[in-house]
Enzyme design. Structure first.
Site: not given
Length: 363
Positions: A35, A130, A255, A303
């Site tokens: 998955k 769950r 930053y 980023m």
């Protein structure tokens, strides 16, 4: 030439881990979990590299169909089952197996007009709360399904542990006892062990084990790495140095000036950032490996870039930077920034290039 951010997948390490898992659970069949794009490792390539596995597990129908389209013919189990009765036609057409974890799913399967019966794994909620049939309803649902022409027997019975990665918890023993008490008279194969239980609870290996993280050479146990279990990391996350700068004492870097150099030093700017999936939380906490030396990540993760304090080390533009992989386990980064290895592996951005190889794993 500068190396852009890249994920390297060592398929030889993957195969090594599969064989090691077979040694850990020699009397159990292995349901390999693929998955979330095989935990970020490339679902189709991972499946193709494991020809001897007993079955594959995915979360949802689209993942199973991608495997079938890619030529995978091994049994595939939908761990979340089907979401709507209309999907059952595709389940049959693609020769898939389904987990039934809710009474509504059971009712839809019983009411369906299927040309071919479907293999079923019936999930019991033993404490995860769950997914799973409640203990009070479980035997009744089992009996109705096993009597149905839509169900291919024998059924498989399963549960999922909530705390098997916590070796101090009594919760797993409680879940095991409940599973055994409910299923004692039901004729079926059993599946209990996830990755953590494969390591810590051999008494739960039963007929099927369901390793996910372990297959990729990463430990689910706190304070452990895959190496502790003779497993090899399959994924390496790498990039390169794109600039080297002198920084004076008192200079703030990045930053918000979250890191100020305490002395004159040098920083390497590396092509990697949260846009590539490297966690922003790693700023001022993590380490990277350059030329087999560890260096601290300083300042904010941007980023597309990070900065690394390299001091007087002989680091230059173009040098490869390892973020995790051999010699720098992803488990260590997860611990430093307060997350889990699963999240780091799965969050690698699709903008990164991925390279599959059978290169030998180095120490």
């Amino acid at each position: 030439m500068h190396r852009q951010p890249q994920v390297q997948i060592n398929l030889q390490a993957l195969q090594h881990n599969y064989l090691q898992l077979k040694k850990l659970a020699p009397n159990s069949k292995l349901l390999a979990l693929l998955k979330a794009d095989a935990y970020g490792h490339g679902m189709l390539e991972v499946a193709s590299a494991l020809p001897d596995v007993d079955a594959f597990g995915v979360a949802r129908l689209d993942e199973a169909l991608a495997l079938r389209t890619g030529g995978i013919v091994k049994p595939i189990v939908l761990l979340e089952g089907f979401f709507h009765a209309d999907e059952l036609e595709q389940v049959v057409a693609s020769n898939l197996q389904i987990v039934i974890h809710h009474i509504d799913q059971a009712e839809a399967l019983l009411a369906a007009n299927l040309s071919t019966p479907v293999p079923v794994w019936l999930k019991l909620d033993t404490g995860m709360h769950r997914l799973g049939i409640l203990p009070s309803d479980y035997v009744d649902v089992y009996e109705r399904l096993i009597a149905s022409d839509n169900v291919q027997g024998p059924m498989r019975l399963m549960t999922h542990f909530a705390n098997s990665d916590d070796l101090t918890s009594d919760a797993t023993a409680t879940q095991i006892a409940l599973f055994q008490s409910i299923t004692v008279d039901l004729v079926a194969e059993h599946s209990l062990a996830n990755s953590a239980a494969v390591l810590s609870r051999p008494d739960t290996h039963a007929d099927w084990v369901r390793p996910g993280l372990l297959l990729y050479g990463v430990s689910p146990l706190q304070g452990h790495t895959g190496r502790d279990h003779n497993l090899l990391p399959v994924m390496s996350l790498v990039s390169s140095v794109i600039a080297v700068r002198d920084v004076a004492a008192g200079d703030a870097v990045g930053y918000s000036g979250s890191w100020t150099s305490p002395k004159a030093t040098r920083v390497a700017v590396v092509a990697m950032g949260y846009g590539d999936g490297y966690p922003r939380a790693a700023g001022n906490k993590a380490e990277v490996l350059i030329n087999n030396q560890r260096f601290a990540v300083v300042g904010r993760v941007s980023m597309d870039m990070i900065t690394v304090d390299i001091g007087a080390a002989a680091v230059q533009v173009g040098d490869e930077v390892l973020f995790w992989g051999p010699n720098l386990p992803v488990e260590l980064l997860a611990e430093k920034i307060g997350t889990i290895p699963y999240e780091l592996l799965c969050n690698i951005s699709s903008r990164r290039r991925i390279k599959f190889n059978y290169a030998n794993q180095t120490e």
